[in-house]
Design an enzyme around this catalytic site. Structure first.
Site, PDB file in Angstrom:
ATOM      1  N   HIS A  55     -16.637  -3.950  -5.244  1.00  0.00           N
ATOM      2  CA  HIS A  55     -15.826  -2.783  -4.887  1.00  0.00           C
ATOM      3  C   HIS A  55     -16.769  -1.680  -4.414  1.00  0.00           C
ATOM      4  O   HIS A  55     -17.937  -1.622  -4.817  1.00  0.00           O
ATOM      5  CB  HIS A  55     -15.030  -2.287  -6.087  1.00  0.00           C
ATOM      6  N   GLU A  57     -17.064   1.449  -5.210  1.00  0.00           N
ATOM      7  CA  GLU A  57     -17.657   2.255  -6.270  1.00  0.00           C
ATOM      8  C   GLU A  57     -18.792   1.507  -6.975  1.00  0.00           C
ATOM      9  O   GLU A  57     -19.840   2.090  -7.259  1.00  0.00           O
ATOM     10  CB  GLU A  57     -16.600   2.662  -7.307  1.00  0.00           C
ATOM     11  N   CYS A  85     -10.122   1.415 -10.023  1.00  0.00           N
ATOM     12  CA  CYS A  85      -9.512   0.417 -10.910  1.00  0.00           C
ATOM     13  C   CYS A  85     -10.214   0.469 -12.277  1.00  0.00           C
ATOM     14  O   CYS A  85     -11.170   1.225 -12.472  1.00  0.00           O
ATOM     15  CB  CYS A  85      -9.653  -0.972 -10.290  1.00  0.00           C
ATOM     16  N   CYS A  88     -14.056  -0.290 -12.083  1.00  0.00           N
ATOM     17  CA  CYS A  88     -14.827   0.808 -11.494  1.00  0.00           C
ATOM     18  C   CYS A  88     -14.808   2.044 -12.388  1.00  0.00           C
ATOM     19  O   CYS A  88     -15.839   2.720 -12.544  1.00  0.00           O
ATOM     20  CB  CYS A  88     -14.297   1.136 -10.102  1.00  0.00           C
TER      21      CYS A  88
END
Length: 160
Positions: A55, A57, A85, A88
């Protein structure tokens, strides 16, 4: 939100657009030091890397940690186009990020406000300052357009 904060979130939006051009979910993240230096930036690469943890992040946190030589990113601000999410959000807490600024809420998976409150939970040993809804419409539209386009392609039988 100050003018520089908006500049950093606009950079995250450009990163999200780059991800979209590669067929990735359009999410971008930028990590900035206390003095306003960009430490790291990334966009989603889960498909390209065949890695569910890639992801924006997470990739930015890894890069910033390498740059500063520490897993703790004290005093930093993370700018993300979408509410992080659970994975993260947990990483932001573990990295001791000071502040999170994000664009649009993620009603399905958001772990900062929408589904959970991981980044400022009183049961955890670190809490982030949260600024939500910055450039919200622009960030939301990126996601909506991306998923709408994928649905249209799926309905038409296109594999791309």
């Amino acid at each position: 939100m100050d003018e520089m904060g908006e500049v950093f979130l606009r950079r995250a939006i450009r990163l999200a657009q780059e991800a979209e051009s590669r067929g990735e979910v359009p999410i971008g993240a930028v990590i900035v030091s206390e003095n306003g230096e960009i430490l790291a930036e990334a966009s989603n690469e889960t498909i390209g890397r065949h890695d569910p943890t890639a992801h924006a992040e997470i990739l930015a946190i890894r890069s910033a940690g390498e740059k500063v030589g520490n897993y703790r990113l004290n005093g930093t601000t993370v700018y993300s186009t979408i509410e992080p999410c659970a994975m993260c959000a947990g990483a932001l807490v573990n990295a001791r990020v000071a502040r999170l600024v994000y664009g649009a809420a993620d009603e399905r998976f958001g772990a900062v406000r929408s589904k959970f409150r991981l980044c400022d939970s009183e049961v955890l040993n670190h809490r982030l300052e949260i600024v939500a809804g910055v450039l919200e419409e622009e960030c939301r539209k990126l996601m909506q357009d991306f998923f709408r386009s994928r649905r249209v392609k799926a309905e038409s039988g296109s594999s791309t």
